[in-house]
Design an enzyme around this catalytic site. Sequence first.
Site, PDB file in Angstrom:
ATOM      1  N   GLU A  41       0.839  -1.203   0.000  1.00 22.51           N
ATOM      2  CA  GLU A  41       0.000   0.000   0.000  1.00 22.51           C
ATOM      3  C   GLU A  41       0.870   1.247   0.000  1.00 22.51           C
ATOM      4  OE1 GLU A  41      -3.158  -0.220  -1.131  1.00 22.51           O
ATOM      5  OE2 GLU A  41      -3.612  -1.528   0.561  1.00 22.51           O
ATOM      6  N   HIS A  42       0.505   2.196  -0.832  1.00 23.62           N
ATOM      7  CA  HIS A  42       1.251   3.454  -0.994  1.00 23.62           C
ATOM      8  C   HIS A  42       2.686   3.202  -1.479  1.00 23.62           C
ATOM      9  CE1 HIS A  42      -1.854   6.190   0.477  1.00 23.62           C
ATOM     10  NE2 HIS A  42      -2.205   5.194   1.254  1.00 23.62           N
ATOM     11  N   GLY A 131     -12.885   2.604  -1.431  1.00 21.97           N
ATOM     12  CA  GLY A 131     -11.499   2.164  -1.570  1.00 21.97           C
ATOM     13  C   GLY A 131     -11.371   0.913  -2.419  1.00 21.97           C
ATOM     14  N   SER A 134     -13.740   2.180  -7.607  1.00 20.32           N
ATOM     15  CA  SER A 134     -14.826   2.421  -8.550  1.00 20.32           C
ATOM     16  C   SER A 134     -14.330   3.317  -9.674  1.00 20.32           C
ATOM     17  CB  SER A 134     -16.019   3.060  -7.839  1.00 20.32           C
ATOM     18  OG  SER A 134     -15.620   4.234  -7.173  1.00 20.32           O
ATOM     19  N   SER A 135     -13.418   4.224  -9.378  1.00 17.72           N
ATOM     20  CA  SER A 135     -12.962   5.159 -10.413  1.00 17.72           C
ATOM     21  C   SER A 135     -12.160   4.440 -11.495  1.00 17.72           C
ATOM     22  CB  SER A 135     -12.158   6.310  -9.797  1.00 17.72           C
ATOM     23  OG  SER A 135     -11.107   5.820  -9.029  1.00 17.72           O
ATOM     24  N   ASP A 179      -4.375   0.674  -9.555  1.00 18.48           N
ATOM     25  CA  ASP A 179      -5.803   0.388  -9.723  1.00 18.48           C
ATOM     26  C   ASP A 179      -6.153   0.201 -11.198  1.00 18.48           C
ATOM     27  OD1 ASP A 179      -5.633   0.934  -7.069  1.00 18.48           O
ATOM     28  OD2 ASP A 179      -6.731   2.828  -7.151  1.00 18.48           O
TER      29      ASP A 179
HETATM   30  C1  GLA Z   1      -5.265   4.494  -4.099  1.00 20.00           C
HETATM   31  C2  GLA Z   1      -4.511   4.866  -5.365  1.00 20.00           C
HETATM   32  C3  GLA Z   1      -3.482   3.805  -5.720  1.00 20.00           C
HETATM   33  C4  GLA Z   1      -2.585   3.477  -4.535  1.00 20.00           C
HETATM   34  C5  GLA Z   1      -3.428   3.215  -3.274  1.00 20.00           C
HETATM   35  C6  GLA Z   1      -2.588   3.053  -2.039  1.00 20.00           C
HETATM   36  O1  GLA Z   1      -6.035   3.343  -4.325  1.00 20.00           O
HETATM   37  O2  GLA Z   1      -5.407   5.015  -6.437  1.00 20.00           O
HETATM   38  O3  GLA Z   1      -2.713   4.239  -6.823  1.00 20.00           O
HETATM   39  O4  GLA Z   1      -1.633   4.478  -4.317  1.00 20.00           O
HETATM   40  O5  GLA Z   1      -4.349   4.262  -3.030  1.00 20.00           O
HETATM   41  O6  GLA Z   1      -1.810   1.911  -2.128  1.00 20.00           O
END
Ligand code: GLA
Length: 392
Positions: A41-42, A131, A134-135, A179
């Site tokens: 994540e991140h 989270g 959806s986008s 994503d």
């Molecule tokens: C959101 C962003 C992703 C990623 C996550 C965290 O989903 O769209 O690109 O950075 O946060 O891991």
Amino acid sequence: MPPFPQTRLPVTDVARQTFAQVFGGPRRIFRAPGRVNLIGEHTDYNLGFVMPAAVDLYCSVAIAARSDRELHVYSAHFAEKLVCDLEPPHPSPRGDWSDYVIGTAIALENSGFELRGANLVVSGEVPLGSGLSSSAAIEVSTGAALLNVSGHTLDRKQLALACQSAENEFVGARCGIMDQFISAHGQAGHALMLDCRSLEATSLPIPSDVRLLVSNTGVKHQHAAGEYNARRRQCEEGVRLLSSALPGLQSLRDVSAAQLEQHKRLLPDLTYKLCRHVVTENERVLQMADSLVQGNLAAVGKLMADSHRSLRNDYEVSCAELDIMVDIAAGLPGVIGARMTGGGFGGCTVNLVEGRAAESVGRELMAQYEARTGIRPETYILNATDGVTEVT
Ligand code: GLA
């Protein structure tokens, strides 16, 4: 207590029926999934490693080409229509659902794909603001639909990159590639370990007796987008400060835990903690891939717990509701691992659960979470699914 698992709208049917009502005539339908991230994540915008799976919650786009260069877009969810000319000057973002559609069209044209005008109906079932991306599902389904009716062959990598740039340039969220990449490239029954620098992906089978149980805290805290962009800037600042000792450094991806400790004095405390999350999270993704291949589910669970702790304590993107959901899961029999998933500040947790326990874990999670927070959560048992496809 609501029935479990919850009933879902047949989103492709909605797109099909709404298209018949709003536009009529022949159309094609393209469907792209949302995602969960198992770990990593991140790390994507730091060019590191992530491990998402596309899940069977979709956005469907029904489409027919027009003879002009106009896009006529209807949102089934918002019952709203928008008309936009593909010829410049392009419109400004409106700050609503249409930005993902129009932004994707503009990004594709900017990447060199000339598009035909089209009538489109967009219908999504990925819960908004949860989270689960959806986008990305809207962008990737729209992008695939526009490319196809314009006669272009679908290059999934280019599609993902154009959709990311729609989000970065038009919507104004500086997200990484995770994503959009997984919504385009997902593989049924598998998570993908993605190297966000080379964009090479490794398929990792999700063991057949393990289920993906996603629990939605039902909260989305304000300022999430601002906090996201701020974390990203602080990571860039970390790279800048560390590069005085590590010449040529381009991203945190290239910093080892040992190097970070060695050059810790170059960083303010807060920046150091953010960098520590990214550097250790990258290591955890690689270890998680090994553990999944070896079938070492105890190690998988520990890595997920460590990831959540690091996101909470070092990166500071968790919140009370996510922590409570993870804490409850940790005490339930049949749970292999649990952590927040996605950007944070609310949204969902992902739980890997032994197949036979999935429904009872879901029920317990909902009951205990509601008792502790007063919020009635939603829980979804999801399947890892394929990336964007045409539906007949
Ligand atoms: C959101 C962003 C992703 C990623 C996550 C965290 O989903 O769209 O690109 O950075 O946060 O891991």
